[in-house]
Design a protein around this motif. Sequence first.
Motif, mmCIF file in Angstrom:
data_model
loop_
_atom_site.group_PDB
_atom_site.id
_atom_site.type_symbol
_atom_site.label_atom_id
_atom_site.label_comp_id
_atom_site.label_asym_id
_atom_site.label_seq_id
_atom_site.Cartn_x
_atom_site.Cartn_y
_atom_site.Cartn_z
ATOM 1 N N TYR A 31 -9.196 26.543 14.426
ATOM 2 C CA TYR A 31 -9.743 26.188 15.722
ATOM 3 C C TYR A 31 -9.257 27.227 16.716
ATOM 4 C CZ TYR A 31 -10.704 21.641 13.662
ATOM 5 O OH TYR A 31 -11.172 20.644 12.877
ATOM 6 N N GLU A 56 -10.161 15.223 20.161
ATOM 7 C CA GLU A 56 -11.272 16.156 20.005
ATOM 8 C C GLU A 56 -11.292 16.787 18.611
ATOM 9 O OE1 GLU A 56 -13.803 16.600 22.106
ATOM 10 O OE2 GLU A 56 -12.864 14.988 23.253
ATOM 11 N N TRP A 57 -10.150 16.863 17.956
ATOM 12 C CA TRP A 57 -10.111 17.382 16.592
ATOM 13 C C TRP A 57 -10.948 16.496 15.675
ATOM 14 C CZ3 TRP A 57 -7.231 21.712 15.168
ATOM 15 C CH2 TRP A 57 -6.436 22.239 16.176
ATOM 16 N N ASN A 109 -11.403 5.931 20.868
ATOM 17 C CA ASN A 109 -12.024 5.888 22.190
ATOM 18 C C ASN A 109 -11.814 4.543 22.867
ATOM 19 O OD1 ASN A 109 -13.100 8.529 22.651
ATOM 20 N ND2 ASN A 109 -14.506 8.129 20.971
ATOM 21 N N ASN A 144 -12.959 7.296 15.180
ATOM 22 C CA ASN A 144 -13.227 7.873 16.491
ATOM 23 C C ASN A 144 -13.553 6.779 17.501
ATOM 24 O OD1 ASN A 144 -13.537 10.228 18.172
ATOM 25 N ND2 ASN A 144 -15.740 9.872 18.105
ATOM 26 N N ALA A 196 -13.447 14.511 16.654
ATOM 27 C CA ALA A 196 -14.852 14.674 17.034
ATOM 28 C C ALA A 196 -15.427 15.950 16.408
ATOM 29 C CB ALA A 196 -14.983 14.705 18.554
ATOM 30 N N ASP A 197 -14.631 17.006 16.389
ATOM 31 C CA ASP A 197 -15.084 18.249 15.763
ATOM 32 C C ASP A 197 -15.239 18.070 14.253
ATOM 33 O OD1 ASP A 197 -15.623 21.196 15.915
ATOM 34 O OD2 ASP A 197 -13.907 21.197 14.548
ATOM 35 N N HIS A 236 -6.592 15.181 24.168
ATOM 36 C CA HIS A 236 -7.165 16.448 23.700
ATOM 37 C C HIS A 236 -7.093 16.578 22.175
ATOM 38 C CE1 HIS A 236 -2.896 17.611 23.998
ATOM 39 N NE2 HIS A 236 -3.179 18.470 23.036
ATOM 40 N N GLU A 237 -6.212 15.825 21.530
ATOM 41 C CA GLU A 237 -6.122 15.865 20.073
ATOM 42 C C GLU A 237 -7.199 15.023 19.400
ATOM 43 O OE1 GLU A 237 -1.346 16.700 19.724
ATOM 44 O OE2 GLU A 237 -2.063 14.635 19.831
#
Length: 157
Positions: A49, A91-92, A121, A117, A94-95, A88-89
């Motif tokens: 990443y 997002e890993w 959330n 996920n 989600a990616d 922000h982690e």
Amino acid sequence: MFRRNPAAPAPSAAAPEVIAINLGELAALEKALLEADRLRRCWGESPAYYGPELITVRNVVATLYQRAGAASVVQPDPQRARLPLYLHEIEWLADAIAVMERRWASGGFLSDARQLNNRFNALVGQARAITHMGGTVAFTPEPPQVAEAHVIPSSGH
């Protein structure tokens, strides 16, 4: 779940958003990240990443398990241990889901990752609501209680 201190002034800088996950969720997150990493490699994509620095899945998993080790010092019972996962982690994950969708991951991995996920959330929303109400998000040893569904016994027909 939160401590309220109405006399305390609001913080001037926004605190980093963080949720508490358990070891089962950590294992599911690891599986999703590793599956996405495997798919990236199979399709010749970079497994790293890019951001301010180059980060690999191996680094992320190592960091998360270091937190799990620290959590075990505070709470030796693995069923009650909670470890922090920053917004922000998430997002890993989600990616990883996006990679699995692009690269035709097996349905089980993709479904589990999506469910995880959604759970993360929901926990972010809960933490934001607590902060908005003037409280401080705190890690509790007990996970939030889930209402049990009452099953109506069948009449045998």
